[in-house]
Design an enzyme around this catalytic site. Sequence first.
Site, mmCIF file in Angstrom:
data_model
loop_
_atom_site.group_PDB
_atom_site.id
_atom_site.type_symbol
_atom_site.label_atom_id
_atom_site.label_comp_id
_atom_site.label_asym_id
_atom_site.label_seq_id
_atom_site.Cartn_x
_atom_site.Cartn_y
_atom_site.Cartn_z
ATOM 1 N N HIS A 65 -74.379 4.693 -1.341
ATOM 2 C CA HIS A 65 -74.881 5.496 -0.243
ATOM 3 C C HIS A 65 -73.700 6.305 0.285
ATOM 4 O O HIS A 65 -72.551 5.858 0.226
ATOM 5 C CB HIS A 65 -75.483 4.625 0.858
ATOM 6 N N ASP A 67 -72.313 7.169 3.117
ATOM 7 C CA ASP A 67 -71.340 6.715 4.112
ATOM 8 C C ASP A 67 -70.378 5.679 3.557
ATOM 9 O O ASP A 67 -69.419 5.290 4.222
ATOM 10 C CB ASP A 67 -72.046 6.184 5.366
ATOM 11 N N HIS A 141 -80.209 -4.793 -0.651
ATOM 12 C CA HIS A 141 -80.221 -3.477 -0.014
ATOM 13 C C HIS A 141 -81.152 -2.581 -0.837
ATOM 14 O O HIS A 141 -81.438 -2.903 -2.003
ATOM 15 C CB HIS A 141 -78.789 -2.915 0.000
ATOM 16 N N ASP A 204 -73.696 -3.301 3.503
ATOM 17 C CA ASP A 204 -75.131 -3.151 3.715
ATOM 18 C C ASP A 204 -75.979 -4.170 2.952
ATOM 19 O O ASP A 204 -76.096 -4.123 1.722
ATOM 20 C CB ASP A 204 -75.551 -1.747 3.319
ATOM 21 N N HIS A 262 -69.379 -1.340 10.959
ATOM 22 C CA HIS A 262 -70.538 -0.587 10.478
ATOM 23 C C HIS A 262 -71.624 -0.562 11.544
ATOM 24 O O HIS A 262 -72.743 -1.029 11.349
ATOM 25 C CB HIS A 262 -71.056 -1.206 9.171
#
Length: 301
Positions: A65, A67, A141, A204, A262
């Site tokens: 992802h 970020d 995730h 994540d 995060h």
Amino acid sequence: MSVRELVVLGTASQVPTRHRNHNGYVLRWDGEGIMFDPGEGTQRQMLHAGVAAHDLTRICVTHFHGDHSLGLAGVIQRINLDRVPHEITAHYPASGERFFERLRYATAYRETVALTRSPVAADGVIATTEAFTLEARRLSHPVESFGYRLVEPDGRRMLPERLAEHGISGPAVGELQRGGVVGGVTLADVSAPRPGQRFAFVMDTRLCDGVHALADGCDMLVVESTFLAADTALAREHGHLTAEQAAKVAAGAGVRHLVLTHFSQRYPDATAFEREARDAGFTGRLTIARDLDRVPVPKRR
């Protein structure tokens, strides 16, 4: 002098804020520099934090992802621009090979550095050095994600009073450490067990077996806590943890130092994460990460 510390480059979630850059972390571990999840702006954050491209020896990406990975292109190009003299190994989910390839060659540049790809396809040990093993565990995730865990081998701590009792000194100490026995004196006679240190990096994910396995017995656990408990359903839907969940995992795993990071931009008050972690029962050392923090790994037990 050896240094073991976490350098925090960014602590935001999907959306950066005025005070929080996208993700980025560097673990300094003696002579190694392991970068985790370089998001956008990582190269500039490195300058602010005093981290040079030459400091890096590995790059670990949990998932693709933006970020957590869009800064990879700039970091790789900086490594090559600075002509880092040693090999750098990149670990990332094997299912994201096409994303790694695109980021590595996002624009034209001159390649000067040996960058070794080491994609991760399953749980287990992914690298072994004299100083530690690096493990990966699958997380939960919407895209494939892996957490990472560094484990130092157990060793022994020399006891000066025992050495003196047995008349062991000077070069004989090193000989005893290497060979295990000198003049009938064994290493066990003059030393005590010294547990190796453990570090884990968990981004994540929902709660899953991988989170617990990575956290088990860690001296330092760096873990996402995107949401607060009031938004548990939202966290589950989007594949994230709450501060409460992360703290309960850490408490149950015997973590010594918990680093929460995060954070979703929806929460303007970071102290809420600290309150929630304490209310969840975590009593060890707790850091609510801020950009450019330097967090020492706890000393050996």
